[in-house]
Design a protein around this motif. Sequence first.
Motif, PDB file in Angstrom:
ATOM      1  N   PRO A 333       0.806  -1.235   0.000  1.00 55.57           N
ATOM      2  CA  PRO A 333       0.000   0.000   0.000  1.00 55.57           C
ATOM      3  C   PRO A 333       0.832   1.275   0.000  1.00 55.57           C
ATOM      4  N   ASP A 334       2.032   1.229   0.595  1.00 56.35           N
ATOM      5  CA  ASP A 334       2.868   2.435   0.614  1.00 56.35           C
ATOM      6  C   ASP A 334       3.676   2.610  -0.674  1.00 56.35           C
ATOM      7  N   GLY A 335       3.499   1.722  -1.640  1.00 55.87           N
ATOM      8  CA  GLY A 335       4.204   1.830  -2.911  1.00 55.87           C
ATOM      9  C   GLY A 335       5.463   1.006  -3.009  1.00 55.87           C
ATOM     10  N   SER A 336       5.865   0.344  -1.923  1.00 60.24           N
ATOM     11  CA  SER A 336       7.072  -0.476  -1.971  1.00 60.24           C
ATOM     12  C   SER A 336       6.915  -1.625  -2.956  1.00 60.24           C
ATOM     13  N   VAL A 337       7.975  -1.885  -3.697  1.00 63.05           N
ATOM     14  CA  VAL A 337       8.005  -3.059  -4.571  1.00 63.05           C
ATOM     15  C   VAL A 337       9.048  -4.064  -4.091  1.00 63.05           C
ATOM     16  N   HIS A 338       9.771  -3.706  -3.008  1.00 61.16           N
ATOM     17  CA  HIS A 338      10.732  -4.615  -2.383  1.00 61.16           C
ATOM     18  C   HIS A 338      10.587  -4.518  -0.870  1.00 61.16           C
ATOM     19  N   ARG A 370      18.092   2.948  -6.448  1.00 61.20           N
ATOM     20  CA  ARG A 370      17.241   3.883  -5.725  1.00 61.20           C
ATOM     21  C   ARG A 370      15.825   3.829  -6.276  1.00 61.20           C
ATOM     22  N   ILE A 371      14.906   3.353  -5.422  1.00 68.40           N
ATOM     23  CA  ILE A 371      13.474   3.382  -5.717  1.00 68.40           C
ATOM     24  C   ILE A 371      12.818   4.111  -4.548  1.00 68.40           C
ATOM     25  N   ASP A 372      12.395   5.337  -4.754  1.00 61.55           N
ATOM     26  CA  ASP A 372      12.002   6.176  -3.634  1.00 61.55           C
ATOM     27  C   ASP A 372      10.791   5.659  -2.878  1.00 61.55           C
ATOM     28  N   THR A 373       9.943   4.850  -3.517  1.00 68.05           N
ATOM     29  CA  THR A 373       8.777   4.330  -2.806  1.00 68.05           C
ATOM     30  C   THR A 373       9.106   3.120  -1.934  1.00 68.05           C
ATOM     31  N   ASP A 374      10.281   2.555  -2.090  1.00 67.35           N
ATOM     32  CA  ASP A 374      10.628   1.337  -1.355  1.00 67.35           C
ATOM     33  C   ASP A 374      10.943   1.628   0.109  1.00 67.35           C
ATOM     34  N   GLN A 375      10.369   0.827   1.005  1.00 69.40           N
ATOM     35  CA  GLN A 375      10.728   0.860   2.415  1.00 69.40           C
ATOM     36  C   GLN A 375      11.803  -0.202   2.659  1.00 69.40           C
ATOM     37  N   VAL A 376      13.006   0.127   2.309  1.00 69.20           N
ATOM     38  CA  VAL A 376      14.136  -0.781   2.497  1.00 69.20           C
ATOM     39  C   VAL A 376      15.223  -0.052   3.284  1.00 69.20           C
ATOM     40  N   ASN A 377      14.793   0.545   4.387  1.00 71.22           N
ATOM     41  CA  ASN A 377      15.678   1.316   5.240  1.00 71.22           C
ATOM     42  C   ASN A 377      16.119   0.472   6.436  1.00 71.22           C
ATOM     43  N   GLY A 378      17.220   0.833   7.056  1.00 75.61           N
ATOM     44  CA  GLY A 378      17.695   0.086   8.205  1.00 75.61           C
ATOM     45  C   GLY A 378      16.747   0.179   9.395  1.00 75.61           C
ATOM     46  N   ILE A 379      16.285   1.403   9.673  1.00 75.50           N
ATOM     47  CA  ILE A 379      15.315   1.664  10.738  1.00 75.50           C
ATOM     48  C   ILE A 379      14.213   2.509  10.128  1.00 75.50           C
ATOM     49  N   GLY A 380      12.945   2.229  10.501  1.00 77.29           N
ATOM     50  CA  GLY A 380      11.852   3.005   9.923  1.00 77.29           C
ATOM     51  C   GLY A 380      10.644   3.059  10.830  1.00 77.29           C
TER      52      GLY A 380
END
Length: 682
Positions: A333-338, A370-380
């Motif tokens: 839903p947040d746009g992540s594809v990974h 870099r895919i700006d919609t992806d939630q692939v951060n260390g902490i979030g």
Amino acid sequence: MQGAVFRLPAVVACAALALAGLTTAADAQSPFQSSFQSARTSSAATPAVTRAALDPALVAGRGASVAFAEQEAENASTNGTVIGPDRKAYTLPSEASGRKAVKLTPGQYVEFTLPAAANAITVRYSIPDAPNGGGITAPLDVTVNGGAKRALTLTSQYAWLYNQYPFTNDPNADLLHPDWWITECQCVPSATTPAPTITKPFRPSHFYDEQRLLLGRTYRAGDKVRLSVPAGSNAAWTVVDLLDSELVGAPHVRVVAANVLAFGADPLGRRDSADAFDKAIAFAKRNNLKVYVPPGTFQVNRHIIVDDVTIEGAGNWYTIIKGREVALPTPAPDGSVHTGVGFYGKDASAGGSRNVHLSGFTIQGDVRERIDTDQVNGIGGALSDSTIDGLYIRHTKVGMWFDGPMTNLKIRNSIIVDQIADAINFHTGVTNSSVSNTFVRNTGDDGLAMWSEKTANAGNTFDHNTVQTPVLANGIAIYGGTDNTVSGNLVADPIREGSGIHAGSRFGAEAFAGHLWITNNTTVRAGTYELNWNIGLGAIWLFALEKSIDADIQVVGDHFLDNTYNAIMMVSDWPVKDKYSITNVHFKDVRVDGTGTSVVSARVKGSASFENVDARNVGAAGVNNCGSFNFPPTGSEFSLTDLGGNDGGGTTGPWLAPWELPNTITCDDRPPVVAPPAPSTW
């Protein structure tokens, strides 16, 4: 998630260039073009320990206090070639710490003398990409005092981006945005679209990565650490930028805890341990225990959701939590594809998380694009009343990205390196939170950012952090917000489309309100070249793009060293130059040591005051006052107020000459650049 990158529409850019009479980027940086030293063998009798490639005395009390000693390869013994200095974007030396490095071919070495006892090293390096992208691996031999070899496997799989924002891993790609303004198109001013062909690969960047190695025993000060490229290496060259050496203590042990091993976690990393982490967290919460992650490498390929829990590792050299980037079957839903490894608080819309405490481990991602919609951060997510202490994060998109509203998060004593985008971003309604004593190197966007999109960030502090070599954008950036503070930080070597410290009304940010205190920071080798505008920025720059900036901004006690162009810039954009202004800015007790051009560049209407601002080694006129480019007979639309004690200058005389006040037009849009000397004790 929007990255903090600036882009100008083609027509606007060309209109501005036509009026200003600018030339292209190609001839903009000749004083800082690369120089090459021939192959040599040098001897470093006394180890040269630096901070941001400077004598530590020049930055005493500023930046993060770290456990490692930094040594630049160009100061070590080598039979390789020193490359640099260079401050022109898209070159290997420009992205190196201090803008120099050592290039080795197979059979060559660089040797460092340990300045203190150490049992661990970090090597910052670059090797070539694969011809069609995707990276290669190559060996690097490590010996101490000529003893047994230890092998490091270097990789370029997490480096080498190309093309326009948000970049690609494909060196053969055509333009990602053919309609965008591109400086290489020679558009001055007759064309507004790029040339039909471009040289490939187009704009390679983000060259460096780093590797850590435990040496297996403790070596003494004076011992020699040699990094050698084997004769059979498949890397045509290996660039070594620096070596950090460190004495790592014993692993931290927590006996009474929910140990993840008891719930099936695999410390050898052969199978996914995400479910085991979830089970340990659930057990710890039921029994009022902490979660303990012992030494080992744990594979985790998705987010671990944290709320009201403490997770401790054995130390970030010992506990490594790493994972693959995993494609989702359908977009989230947040746009992540990974998805990928990360510790996430609950979303703010679900109430966020509280009482989360993370310490003593590494998060190692697998993000290569870099895919700006992806939630692939260390902490979030959203973390209130929480702490993050002693983490090491690498190869994620953003080290830590927080979406508020949330409050009272304390981040400290951490290291974030080799990111595709930011290191840390306080995004939307983050309040009363701080980042302190944290070290950042090689981000693909802002190092540390507060972005007040939709809801203002308020009462936050970035204090005593070090940010080095952000490849894109700024070391520290504040986009709107209320009563925030940037203090005691060290920012070095920003590369392009940004600079050292930035306050901007842009990216949909709420207006600045209350105060913004920027105090006792040091920048070095900042004041970059803005490729979209074809002008030099300031080491500190304020930008009124979407709103006027009229909050109380105090810049006090800051040092701006070895500025490529200006030390201080206040600017607006051409389409809004008569709409927005910058006022109520106060500079006091500031030192400027070396500018390629001016101390102050004003390209906006408004005003600022100056008190005890001392400058030396100024390359051009001390004040370049263009106002908002209407050039009225009454003087510039920007006024400078002299409150006294503004001493020094350079080749053109006093930097703040009486005849320049309060609003004399002194506009030279492209003053010649004079490379300043290296900074020295004031």
